[in-house]
Each structure stands twice: as C-alpha cells, then as structure tokens.
Design a protein around this motif. Structure first.
Motif, PDB file in Angstrom:
ATOM      1  N   VAL A 157      36.457  48.424  50.132  1.00 47.97           N
ATOM      2  CA  VAL A 157      35.397  47.803  49.346  1.00 47.97           C
ATOM      3  C   VAL A 157      35.468  48.336  47.927  1.00 47.97           C
ATOM      4  N   LEU A 158      35.520  47.442  46.957  1.00 50.31           N
ATOM      5  CA  LEU A 158      35.474  47.816  45.542  1.00 50.31           C
ATOM      6  C   LEU A 158      34.170  47.310  44.934  1.00 50.31           C
ATOM      7  N   TYR A 159      33.728  48.010  43.889  1.00 47.84           N
ATOM      8  CA  TYR A 159      32.557  47.548  43.149  1.00 47.84           C
ATOM      9  C   TYR A 159      32.930  47.504  41.678  1.00 47.84           C
ATOM     10  N   GLY A 171      29.097  41.876  42.669  1.00 48.58           N
ATOM     11  CA  GLY A 171      29.989  42.862  42.081  1.00 48.58           C
ATOM     12  C   GLY A 171      30.952  43.469  43.090  1.00 48.58           C
ATOM     13  N   PHE A 172      30.718  43.207  44.376  1.00 48.34           N
ATOM     14  CA  PHE A 172      31.588  43.749  45.413  1.00 48.34           C
ATOM     15  C   PHE A 172      32.818  42.865  45.608  1.00 48.34           C
ATOM     16  N   ARG A 173      33.893  43.524  46.008  1.00 50.29           N
ATOM     17  CA  ARG A 173      35.074  42.805  46.487  1.00 50.29           C
ATOM     18  C   ARG A 173      35.549  43.502  47.755  1.00 50.29           C
ATOM     19  N   LEU A 174      35.573  42.752  48.838  1.00 55.08           N
ATOM     20  CA  LEU A 174      35.928  43.296  50.138  1.00 55.08           C
ATOM     21  C   LEU A 174      37.226  42.650  50.614  1.00 55.08           C
ATOM     22  N   ARG A 189      36.379  48.663  40.992  1.00 54.14           N
ATOM     23  CA  ARG A 189      36.705  50.093  41.055  1.00 54.14           C
ATOM     24  C   ARG A 189      36.207  50.658  42.380  1.00 54.14           C
ATOM     25  N   PRO A 190      36.888  51.689  42.898  1.00 57.31           N
ATOM     26  CA  PRO A 190      36.419  52.312  44.144  1.00 57.31           C
ATOM     27  C   PRO A 190      35.064  52.967  43.923  1.00 57.31           C
ATOM     28  N   PRO A 191      34.175  52.884  44.906  1.00 55.04           N
ATOM     29  CA  PRO A 191      32.891  53.583  44.767  1.00 55.04           C
ATOM     30  C   PRO A 191      33.115  55.095  44.887  1.00 55.04           C
ATOM     31  N   LYS A 192      32.168  55.853  44.405  1.00 54.15           N
ATOM     32  CA  LYS A 192      32.290  57.312  44.455  1.00 54.15           C
ATOM     33  C   LYS A 192      31.542  57.912  45.630  1.00 54.15           C
TER      34      LYS A 192
END
Length: 836
Positions: free
Chosen positions: A541-543, A603-606, A546-549
């Motif tokens: 999952v990116l937001y 804003g997510f990309r899965l 970018r990768p989430p922290k």
C-alpha cells in the motif's frame, strides 16, 4: 526433503544368487546404495517427479456451458502447508490455458466445480492440477486428466482424413463434413499442402458425391508429415480448414528389455507403431537383418507387440509385414560391451527373479529396487563372468510400480527393468440400485457397500457420480487403484491401467512406456517460483505514491464477511491462501482504512502480485506436459458421426449455468448512442464505472456475481473482460442482466481497491426433484448426481438418492475412494426409459 527411505525385510540374506559366472555376494542385503543413486533419486523426486494427485471427474465428455464436477485426492504425506489446489483447462490444439481456478484443499481432499465457457472450441483438453506446494518446484511433472469438449450447436466445417481408407501411397481421401455432421458433396475447395514451411502442392478441387476430397500425393511428399490447408466459400462466409496427413509408412519404435541391445545376446524387444495407424486386427511380419529374416513379430495389440532378437553389431534392421508394407525402424544401437537385466515375469509374485548378463569386462555391481521416489531394497554383488540369476523376496515390499536398476559402484545406471508388484489385498466397492430400469423423473436409490477381499465390512469414504454412460470413456478415466499403484510413480497414459491388463499386455505396457534412466539423468538447475508464491499472495500500500511510515489497517471483504489486517511500516502485507477462501465463484475486495493524516482515500494505491501468480501458473502449465495425446482419442467411438448425431438429438444436453438474466436491446440506435456493443458488452465510461462491494446478483444460490455501476458511484473499478451484473437503475437506458465489461486505460492517480479471485470452497450439487423438473424452461442435465465425499457407517455402507430426468438410455454409477486398506473403485449401470 527427506532422503529416499531404505525399506528392510528383516532377513539376513533375503536373496539367492546362482550361476557359474556369478561368484558371490560381496555385500549384505539391504546395504546402503551408492550415494550418487540416492542423490539422483532425491533430485528427481524433489524437482521432477509428478505430485501424487488424482482427480475423479463426473464424466469425460462435456459441452460448452456445462460444469466439470470433481473431487481431488492428494496422495502425498500430510502437510498443513499443502492447502490449495490449482486447476487449469488447456486446449491441446492451441496449447493455451482457457480457464483456471483455485480450490481449498483440506486433509488431502478438494471439492471442485469448474464451469466451461460457452465459446470453448471443440476438441481435446487437458485438465491440469497441482497444489500450492508444487509452485516451489515448477519443473515437476504436472498431474493431468484428459477430457473432450463437443458441440451440438455452432459447429464449424470440418476436414479430416477419411476413416477406414488404407493409408497408401498415391490417392488420399479426405472428408468434408458440414456443421450438421452430414457429408458435403460438390463443394469447391482451394487447397495447399505444406511440409513444415515449404509449399508442396496447391490447387482447386471439388468434393465427390460422398463428400470426399481426393488428392494424389507423390512418393517424394510422404517421407515427412504434411499439413493440408483449405479454403471453403459458402455464400458470404469463408471457412479456413486444416488437417494432418497421416504417414502411410509409419515409424516403428523398439524398446529392448533393460534398455540395452548387446551383440549376440538374445533379448526381448517390444515395438510400437507410430504414425497414427492402428490396424483393426493384428498383423503378421518379420524383422530383417541386412535384408534376411531373423525374427517374427508377435502382435499383442493392433499396433504393438514384441519379438526376440540376438542382434549383430553394425547390422541394418528393417521390419516387413505380410501385407506388403515396409516400416521405418527406430532401432537402438547394438553394443559390444555392457549389461542386460531380464525377468521372466514383469508382474512379480512373492519373489522377483532377475537374470543378469554381461558382455565384456564385468565388475562389482549394485541391484537397487525403487519406485522413483523411495529405495525399497538394495544389495551389492561381485560379478566376474557372463551371466547369473538372483531371487529377491517381495513379501514385505509396497505394491505398485517398481524399477530394478543395475548400477556400478559409483551409482551410474547400467541397465534397468520395470516391474509391477500387485497388492496382496484389494478392497471392493459393491454398488446396488433398487431397480435396473427406471422411468423418467423417478427416484433412484443407490446403496454402496465397501468390503475387504473376504467380504467383511470396510469402513471408508468415496466420491460418486451418476452420468449418461456414453459421456464416460474409461480410456480417459483410470481408476484410483490404477493410479495409486502405477500411474503416480511414473506418469504414462498406459501405465495408469496396469491393474486391468493381462500379464502379456501389462508386460508390453511396461516395456513400451518405460524410459530407462530418466530419473538419473542430470538436469539443469530447476526453476523456482517468486518468493512466497507457494504460501500466498503479497502486496503493498502506498500513500501519495510513497510508502507509509507506520503500519496501516486494511480490510478484506468476502461476500458478507469483513476481516481486518495490518501492513508493516513500509506498507507491505502478505495473505496466505487460507485468508483468501470464499464461496464458489466469489471475489475478495481489499481496501486500506483511512486514519489521521492518511485520510484521503484516493491518495492510496494498493497493488498485489496476483497477476504475476496467474501468469506464472499459465506458463508452468503450458510447459510441463506429461505425455503426448492418447492414440485411442483418434479412434474412440465418441468421435464417430453416429454418436455426434445422437448428441444433436439430445437437446437436453444444453446444460446452462445461469449466471444472470440475459437481454438484448433491439434498438440499434440506442446501442450506438450509449456505447453498448452487442447484446452483453458494456463499454466503460472511463471514470464512472464502479463495482459495488456488497451488492451481488443472487438470482441463483451461491453465484454472487458483483454489480457494476453502484447507485452511490463509489467502489472498485471493474476488470477488463470480466462479467458483471447490471441491475438497470439508475441508468434506465441500459438493460438489466449479465454484461462483459470492456474498459478503458486506468489514468487515475490512485487505486485504493484491489479485486482478488477467492480460493473457492466446495459447491453442492443439487439433484433436481420432479417438482423442479416440472417448472417451464427446466433443462435436463447428463450428470444426475455428484457427491464430493460420502462417509460409510461402521458396516461399510452408505445410501444415496437422486432423480432421473427426461434423458433416456444407459447410465453409469462410478465410485472412487479409500478404506483403511487402500484405494477402492466400483461401477454399476442402470437404464432410464422416457415415457414422456
């Protein structure tokens, strides 16, 4: 992977060695075999040996829009990681995978159901199956079953070589068959003959009054296979036809016992005629050495048999039949040195008699008995003469297919002989019905009793089908005992039926199908699947790209159930196949959950590697074939014109899986205006098309077809080429029903939902009651009953009920299963009279 097991017999010297030239045993029985032999078998078992997987199908001949019902039995040792069954349908003519699915495998059993699409071409198919464990070893031979798909509607023109015409040089007869299966007279064909990429002949011919196309083929064209291609114009339609021209001089392949021919040593040699020529009756012929007769052919089947020969080094051998045909012979090389291994009877009893012959220098040797997986017995011998004999007791050896391999001290195979050890005890499945003849739509009561060979009850379990008898071909359906004792050890179309053959035919099958040393040959480095593919599907999952922290929560929606999962701090996650289970035909929907600063859903990309898994499966299945098509598929009665006409008359064979209410819009202008193409094609609106996550078409229990274009306008983007249910409102110009989605490129920045096909659970077969059959529009089916798994009581008995329909004729009850003693199989027939 455990090393091969050494099975001991508990005797100090369980063998007897005799002969003037075979001096004495230098090692005790059951001595450890050479390390190279152990490593070779381990490598073969791990990377190449077939997985022990048996599919029991409801029948072997299907029509498009029918369903394949099956139960899969995994015969491998219990393993909790082996939890998913993959099944793929491959069209043999094009080598393409046309449909695939995943099923839950629990305690070694999977209950499957596969729907055949309406546009399947007619012909032969492979039903390929394997478990998720095999994904780690993609070079292993895949389990497969053969089926036929026939059409009673929408057939095309056919061109094939005429049955019953002798394959001789000169005139060749081909038959042009119309879609209704009658012959086509007086039709003009433009044809050409191709040999590889070379054009050999072309022209225009008209068919005779019997629909024959007669071509004159010069001798020079008949040394290699030919492909006949033709163009037929009927009105405004053009049909492109092709067929293979069988060779009139077929190739004979010879298989010497133990794999070697030695100069001056009499050897039994099996032969098999290729070239798709199968004489109706056994022929007579002879083997000629440099033009002189030296041996007579003994035909056991129409196109195979054996002969005895003491060959000469450097001689030329041909085969000539009394019918005047000369055959090309693929003859093994004759050696001046080497070893031969013989047995008087390839079906062993309490002991195995082996005869060893040496030409040239003899050395210390090993004799190893194995089943291409485990080593059952081994012994070392000192050999310093010409020949000798040894006897190996077999009382405590596992039954089934066994190879006796003669090796040197380093483990290199020198000769090999395949034998069959029949089981000491074979339990029986006795099937009875309350009548032998039924009327249409009447109740059928079936009673099954499992017993041992003494008639005592044997508790067990089984799968059972009741089908129209002509649709079940025993040539394509080996029994579970046949597979258990033979086919699973060494894959072959013929070895699967060893238990049903007499000794002579069984010996021939073992000689012609066995390929010596295949388990030992060094292989290139095995391919491996992407990491983790054997256990499940990974994703991320990116937001804002970018990768989430921090770890993110996401949900898995399946039917009406929702499960929560969490990613790692980089957004990665992994779903085991157990997390992907769902009802038959269902899909799973994955979506991240908004939280704090990750609040903007778009804003997510899965993404997941599900597509990579499907592609890997297709590539593996298209590569790992076990053996070429059965010869019998070319001559089976199921391909005869009379049987096809019988199918035409059985309109009730049009079994339809109802997947939605299909409508057609008669107003072409509306179709054009609203970009609706054809009857059931929905062209995407590129931005306004969504799938409802919790809305399904429930017009038939258990189907769960997702809706397209939700009323609230949000949800999952549809997949190009998939089918969805369109309910109608809120867009009234689009008809309600099942539609195939033709989408547009995804240009959106975010994709916050993912669609995964579930690992399907079993689906129950519903036997139609007389009340259901009385409903207008009911279409009878040729499978009256399919029971995935039935458990007997303590008396070994079980009772099953179903109903006949309006299909008349002979029906078959067939059963496959297990008791505590091993596999069982049974059949019973009954008749249905249609009084309506």
């Amino acid at each position: 992977m455990k090393p091969p097991t050494i099975v001991t017999t508990g005797r100090a010297l369980p063998y007897l060695i005799t002969g003037l030239m075979l001096l004495y045993a230098c090692l005790t029985a059951n001595a450890q075999p050479p390390a190279k032999t152990v490593r070779a078998l381990e490598h073969y078992d791990r990377y190449h040996a077939p997985e022990s997987l048996y599919l029991h199908l409801d029948k072997t001949t299907y029509l498009p829009e029918e369903s394949i019902w099956f139960t899969a039995y995994s015969l491998e040792p219990a393993d909790s990681n082996r939890n998913t069954l993959f099944v793929l349908l491959q069209h043999i003519a094009t080598d393409s995978i046309l449909t695939s699915a995943r099923f839950v495998l629990e305690q070694g059993i999977a209950k499957g159901h596969l729907y055949l699409p309406s546009r399947l071409p007619e012909g032969a198919y492979r039903l390929i199956s394997y478990t998720n464990n095999q994904l780690s070893y993609p070079d292993k031979i895949l389990s497969e079953r053969w089926i036929r798909v026939l059409k009673t509607k929408g057939r095309e023109w056919q061109l094939k070589e005429r049955d019953g015409m002798p394959a001789t040089r000169g005139n060749r007869h081909f038959q042009l068959i119309q879609p209704d299966l009658s012959t086509a007279a007086g039709k003009t064909l433009h044809y050409r003959l191709m040999q590889g990429n070379r054009l050999r002949q072309q022209g225009t011919r008209k068919t005779t009054a019997t629909g024959d196309l007669i071509l004159e083929l010069p001798d020079s064209l008949l040394e290699e296979p030919l492909q006949l291609e033709a163009i037929l114009k009927t009105g405004k339609e053009t049909s492109y036809l092709s067929t293979t021209v069988n060779l009139p001089i077929p190739l004979i392949t010879c298989y010497p016992e133990s794999g070697n021919l030695l100069e001056g040593h009499d050897c039994k040699v099996a032969f098999e005629i290729g070239g798709n020529i199968s004489p109706a009756t056994p022929q007579h012929g002879e083997v000629r050495e440099n033009g002189k007769p030296v041996a007579r052919l003994h035909f056991i089947t129409g196109n195979s048999g054996s002969f005895h020969l003491a060959p000469k080094y450097g001689a030329t051998y041909t085969i000539h039949t009394d019918a005047g045909l000369d055959y090309k012979v693929q003859f093994p090389p004759v050696g001046k040195e080497g070893y031969a291994l013989h047995t008087g009877n390839s079906t062993a009893g309490d002991s195995l008699e082996l005869k060893i012959y040496a030409a040239g220098t003899a050395n210390d040797l090993y004799v190893v008995l194995h089943n291409f997986k485990d080593i059952l017995y081994s012994t070392g011998i000192r050999f310093s003469g010409r020949e000798g004999r040894m006897t190996i007791p077999l009382q405590h050896m596992a039954p089934g297919l066994v190879a006796a391999t003669l090796t040197d001290l380093q483990g290199n195979p020198l000769a090999e002989r395949c034998i069959y050890i029949p089981p000491e005890q074979q339990d029986l499945a006795i099937i009875g019905t309350d009548s032998t003849v039924y009327q249409s739509r009447s109740a059928i009561k079936i009673k099954v009793r499992l017993t041992d060979n003494l008639g005592l009850p044997a508790k067990g379990y089984f799968s059972l089908g009741v089908v129209s008898s002509p649709l079940y071909d025993s040539l394509l359906a080996p029994s579970l005992p046949d597979y258990y004792y033979a086919g699973r050890h060494f894959p072959s179309a013929v070895l699967s039926s060893l238990a049903n053959l007499d000794n002579e035919r069984r010996d021939l099958a073992l000689l012609t199908c066995f390929r010596s040393h295949s388990w030992w040959q060094d292989n290139p480095a095995a391919h491996t699947a992407p990491a983790g593919m054997a256990q499940g599907i990974s994703g991320k999952v990116l937001y804002e790209m970018r990768p989430p922290k921090v770890p993110l929560d996401y949900l898995i929606a399946a039917d009406t159930q929702v499960r929560l999962r969490r990613t790692d701090s980089s957004g990665h996650f992994f779903l085991g196949y157990a997390d992907l289970t769902g009802p038959y035909g269902s899909f799973l929907y994955l979506s991240p959950i908004q939280r704090k600063k990750y609040s903007y859903i778009h804003g997510f990309r899965l993404s997941t590697d599900a597509d990579a898994l499907e592609q890997f499966n297709h590539n593996m299945a298209a590569r790992a074939h076990t053996f070429p098509p059965l010869r019998d598929m070319q001559t089976s009665p199921l391909t005869d014109q009379g049987y096809r006409l019988y199918l035409d008359k059985m309109i009730q064979l049009q079994e339809v899986e109802i997947t939605g209410r299909r409508h057609s819009d008669p107003i072409d202008a509306l179709k054009e205006q609203y970009r609706m193409v054809g009857d059931n094609i929905f062209i995407g609106d590129c931005g306004r098309d969504y799938i409802c996550m919790f809305h399904f078409d429930e017009s038939r229990e258990g189907l769960n077809i997702p809706w397209i274009n939700c009323a609230h306008g949000t949800g999952l983007r549809p997949v190009d080429g998939e089918y969805y249910f369109y309910p109608g409102p809120p867009l009234p110009y689009r008809k309600a029903g099942l539609v195939k989605y033709i989408g547009c490129p995804d240009t959106t920045r975010g994709k916050f939902l993912a669609l995964l096909r579930a690992t399907w659970q079993d689906r129950a077969f519903y036997s139609a009651t007389p009340e259901m059959q009385a409903v207008p529009g009911y279409i009878p089916v040729t499978t009256l009953l399919w029971e995935h798994l039935v458990m007997t009581d303590d008396r070994g008995e079980a009772e099953i009920r179903c109903f006949a329909n309006d299909i008349s004729g002979r029906f078959l009850i067939h059963l496959q299963g297990f008791t505590s003693h091993g596999p069982v199989s049974g059949q019973q027939y009954f008749y249905v009279n249609n009084a309506r």
